[in-house]
Scaffold this motif. Structure first.
Motif, PDB file in Angstrom:
ATOM      1  N   UNK A 706      -4.041  -7.525  -5.889  1.00 40.33           N
ATOM      2  CA  UNK A 706      -4.518  -6.227  -6.383  1.00 40.33           C
ATOM      3  C   UNK A 706      -4.654  -5.207  -5.270  1.00 40.33           C
ATOM      4  N   UNK A 707      -4.268  -5.552  -4.048  1.00 37.24           N
ATOM      5  CA  UNK A 707      -4.379  -4.626  -2.922  1.00 37.24           C
ATOM      6  C   UNK A 707      -3.363  -3.500  -3.086  1.00 37.24           C
ATOM      7  N   UNK A 708      -3.795  -2.247  -3.082  1.00 38.61           N
ATOM      8  CA  UNK A 708      -2.867  -1.119  -3.297  1.00 38.61           C
ATOM      9  C   UNK A 708      -1.709  -1.103  -2.304  1.00 38.61           C
ATOM     10  N   UNK A 709      -2.006  -1.354  -1.018  1.00 39.24           N
ATOM     11  CA  UNK A 709      -0.933  -1.345  -0.007  1.00 39.24           C
ATOM     12  C   UNK A 709       0.090  -2.420  -0.307  1.00 39.24           C
ATOM     13  N   UNK A 710      -0.394  -3.587  -0.702  1.00 35.31           N
ATOM     14  CA  UNK A 710       0.498  -4.701  -1.021  1.00 35.31           C
ATOM     15  C   UNK A 710       1.424  -4.305  -2.170  1.00 35.31           C
ATOM     16  N   UNK A 711       0.872  -3.748  -3.232  1.00 33.58           N
ATOM     17  CA  UNK A 711       1.653  -3.379  -4.412  1.00 33.58           C
ATOM     18  C   UNK A 711       2.714  -2.350  -4.052  1.00 33.58           C
ATOM     19  N   UNK A 712       2.324  -1.333  -3.280  1.00 28.59           N
ATOM     20  CA  UNK A 712       3.275  -0.284  -2.921  1.00 28.59           C
ATOM     21  C   UNK A 712       4.384  -0.827  -2.031  1.00 28.59           C
ATOM     22  N   UNK A 713       4.046  -1.713  -1.103  1.00 31.90           N
ATOM     23  CA  UNK A 713       5.059  -2.267  -0.212  1.00 31.90           C
ATOM     24  C   UNK A 713       6.059  -3.131  -0.975  1.00 31.90           C
ATOM     25  N   UNK A 714       5.586  -3.880  -1.963  1.00 30.79           N
ATOM     26  CA  UNK A 714       6.506  -4.693  -2.759  1.00 30.79           C
ATOM     27  C   UNK A 714       7.454  -3.790  -3.552  1.00 30.79           C
ATOM     28  N   UNK A 715       6.936  -2.711  -4.133  1.00 34.51           N
ATOM     29  CA  UNK A 715       7.793  -1.777  -4.858  1.00 34.51           C
ATOM     30  C   UNK A 715       8.811  -1.154  -3.913  1.00 34.51           C
TER      31      UNK A 715
END
Length: 777
Positions: A706-715
């Motif tokens: 649920x970490x925002x940075x993690x989600x954005x980096x995967x996208x």
């Protein structure tokens, strides 16, 4: 199944599956007879494998259970294929079969498999088999230009580097399967490469090493084919496990990387003798154009000799040849290595051009980075890395001079004395006997690391002076070495350094600042050498081949960005890819002036689902030549196996399933290197629609973190690979934009997607991945 002799193979564990199979075989045998398993073998005083091979030789077809992948079973499947036996694969769906592992391994895709859930279904399945025709393979001529085939390891261990170094030293060319470059090995590719070889080399690795299961399963399958078609094979095993006891006599075990020498040394004479004995032996007439069609290899390293016949000499190629571009930039599979080889070979033809071509393996730099650079203060890291590269390049220039002009200097009085001086300076070096740059650099880094750790290895950050840095790096008198090299090369009109693979093995979008420092230091070192050469009036240039994502980060980390300009190899024009295909097709004895449509329609049907078939395939290649070649070769493989005279629509659709799984796995592995917890993100998207909002894609990734940075980096990674694109509604249609539409500028694509800040922004999934995800359309 009437009047057929059937042999069934399967793992001994789990016992539940074994019991189900034994029960099914017992019932089937009572109905029609002629069926047995390895459990029925009576081989006192012999290994079971001996009896298994005898049974496969005498059977009409083989039934193999792959519910749990197993070394023995994969060897036996390969052996049966080599012996031209029909192979039927089955798996028990009630025991959670390793479908993901089977798909990822890839070698069994062409064969297909049949599911069962109990002994009754399995016995019915066996009794219902009527067709005993084996897989159809064309007849292949021995490739005298590259008579050795190597199954390489994913991670380049000291032993795997040593094996390739020894082969290079024997002056024998080879082809290889490199899991770093190709996600998996198909059955047809394996068979073709084995059949075209005099010798096959396989490396099995210990169970405590990464990727050991895939590596050894692949090795078992290839070894089985080799034994089936009676091809000489050298199977290396590090240590005493994990090869099953039955197969222990098949392998060459070693404890230390240098131990491989005793097995490799006799190889050269054997290969040469074999080539002499088969020269002049005619190949039987091919059955059709498609069957004999050779589209080349996806990896440029495996088609060095033929590549010049159909290589597209683009403007980028001309720039490297004529002016020596500092950087050649492209994505994986865009043709950087092909350009490297073609430029090298073209420049070498001019005897007044001195060419140094270098292709290291990635793991040597990792050792240097972890053992040395990470322990240095930031202030001296770049100086240390630059000094290292300058030393490496001067050593390699010296090595190349001594090797290339070994005979030339004897007949040229101007070169004789400078040559002898260089030889005297370099001959004491421990690396002179190593034929391969990768191994020379590995030993150099090991020595530097040992010297550094002896002096400064207390685990604390070190603040060293420039003199201290050069003291632990240099073993030679570098100023004298530089002077002698420059004096020698003044007798040449031009000096060119081509450097590829510095970023090999680095994770995409997960590169560390110290990796960029190594690239920047290499470029700085080449500039220093260039200045020294120019002072003496020598035309000198160095070209470094670099991945696009590494280049992006290099620009971000470089204050003076103008000096790091590079030429791009990224493909954005479909017509260029059509020409790429045309050249490879007409190379097969067609008139070189044959137009694309005429050549293509000899190979493939004109349309798929109403769309031009070439456009259909190019549109799913993500605009990468290697992907396109892989996809077309998959199509050809399926068509040939089904004995179709041309690739049919059904062949393309089946091939797309295999190809889609290939590139999906590649993305998963790349993501794993950066975010291990997100390796399986594509599996979470199975069954979604072809387009979805940013909010929806975030929700799927949310299941992992649920970490925002993690989600954005995967996208970002999914956008970078072309898995995701951005949807733009137009008047009459929906326009989709992927990374290649914006010249691989991720920042521009993110801006087009409103920086992913608006959850309503529409994203789309590239059609290349639809088959893997089960998206209909």
């Amino acid at each position: 199944m009437a009047n057929s002799n059937v042999f069934v193979v399967f793992p001994a564990k789990p016992t539940q599956i074994k019991d189900t199979i034994v029960k099914a075989v017992s019932y089937a045998k009572s109905q029609q007879g002629g069926i047995s398993t390895w459990c029925n073998l009576d081989v006192p005083g012999r290994f079971i494998v001996d009896g298994v091979i005898d049974e496969i030789n005498s059977c009409n077809f083989l039934v193999a259970d792959i519910t749990r992948l197993n070394f023995n079973v994969l060897f036996e499947i390969g052996y049966a294929i080599g012996r031209q036996k029909r192979v039927v694969l089955v798996l028990d769906e009630s025991y959670n079969p390793d479908k993901k592992e089977i798909t990822s391994l890839g070698i069994l895709d062409t064969i297909g498999h049949k599911p069962y859930q109990n002994s009754g279904e399995l016995s019915s399945l066996i009794l219902a088999i009527k067709d005993t025709k084996p897989l159809h393979f064309p007849e292949f001529q021995i490739d005298s230009g590259a008579p050795i085939y190597i199954i390489d390891t994913l991670y380049k261990t000291d032993a795997s580097v040593r094996i390739i170094s020894k082969i290079k030293k024997s002056r024998l060319r080879f082809r290889s399967f490199d899991p770093k470059e190709q996600s998996r090995l198909s059955t047809l590719d394996a068979y073709r490469n084995i059949a075209q070889s005099v010798y096959v080399i396989i490396s099995l690795i210990s169970s405590n090493q990464t990727d050991w299961r895939f590596n050894n399963f692949r090795g078992a399958f290839v070894a089985g084919i080799c034994y089936g078609i009676e091809k000489d094979v050298l199977i290396f095993q590090e240590g005493d496990e994990p090869v099953p006891l039955d197969y222990r006599d098949f392998v060459c075990t070693y404890k230390h990387p240098d131990d491989v020498d005793k097995y490799i040394n006799p190889l050269g004479p054997k290969v040469v003798d074999a080539l002499q004995s088969i020269s002049g032996v005619p190949l039987s007439k091919k059955e059709g154009f498609l069957e004999s069609l050779d589209m080349g290899a996806p990896a440029a390293e495996n088609e060095v000799l033929n590549l010049q016949r159909y290589y597209m000499k683009t403007d980028e190629y001309n720039q490297v040849i004529r002016v020596g571009a500092r950087l050649v930039v492209g994505r994986k599979g865009s043709g950087k290595t092909a350009l490297f080889f073609q430029a090298r070979d073209k420049l070498r033809r001019d005897r007044q051009v001195f060419v140094l071509d270098l292709k290291p393996e990635g793991h040597q730099l990792k050792r240097f980075k972890h053992l040395v650079l990470n322990l240095l203060s930031e202030a001296v890291r770049e100086h240390t890395a630059t000094a290292f590269w300058e030393y490496v390049l001067y050593l390699e220039l010296c090595y190349k001079i001594l090797d290339k002009d070994r005979q030339v200097h004897m007949n040229n009085y101007e070169l004789y004395e400078p040559y002898q001086q260089l030889k005297a300076l370099y001959s004491s070096d421990i690396f002179i006997e190593e034929a391969d740059f990768s191994e020379r650099m590995l030993k150099l880094i090991s020595r530097i690391s040992e010297r550094f750790l002896e002096r400064y290895g207390d685990g604390k950050e070190q603040y060293l002076t420039a003199g201290e840095v050069t003291n632990f790096i240099y073993q030679h008198d570098v100023p004298k070495l530089r002077k002698l090299i420059i004096e020698y090369l003044q007798h040449k009109e031009r000096v060119v350094i081509l450097f590829d693979n510095i970023d090999k093995g680095w994770p995409t979008r997960g590169i560390e600042p110290i990796d960029i420092l190594l690239v920047r230091a290499l470029l700085d070192a080449t500039r220093k050498i260039e200045r020294e050469f120019h002072k003496k009036g020598i035309d000198f240039n160095a070209t470094v081949f670099l991945r696009s994502d590494v280049y992006e980060l290099l620009l971000e980390e470089t204050p003076d960005r103008g000096k790091e300009s590079g030429i791009s190899l990224n493909w954005i024009d479909p017509d260029l890819l059509r020409e790429f295909l045309r050249r490879r097709i007409v190379y097969n004895d067609l008139d070189p002036t044959t137009k694309f449509d005429s050549a293509w329609h000899q190979v493939c049907v004109s349309h798929v689902h109403g769309e031009d078939s070439a456009d259909f395939l190019i549109g799913r290649s993500l605009m990468r030549p290697r992907n396109l070649l892989n996809l077309v070769n998959h199509c050809k493989s399926i068509a040939v196996n089904l004995q179709h005279p041309r690739i049919q629509e059904e062949d393309i659709l089946k091939a797309l399933e295999v190809y889609s799984a290939d590139i999906s796995r590649e993305i998963g592995l790349e993501i794993r290197d950066v975010f291990p917890e997100a390796e399986d993100i594509l599996y979470y998207l199975i069954g979604v629609s072809g387009s979805l909002t940013v909010a929806e894609i975030k929700e799927y990734i949310n299941q992992l973190s649920t970490t925002p940075d993690f989600i954005e980096h995967v996208i970002e990674i999914l956008l970078w690979f072309g898995f995701l694109g951005v949807v733009f509604p137009c008047d009459q249609f929906v326009d989709e934009r992927y990374i290649y539409h914006v010249h691989y500028d991720l920042k521009k694509l993110k801006i087009m997607a409103q920086n992913l800040s608006d959850d309503k922004t529409k994203l789309c999934i590239h059609k290349a991945f639809w088959s893997f995800l089960g998206i209909q359309g």
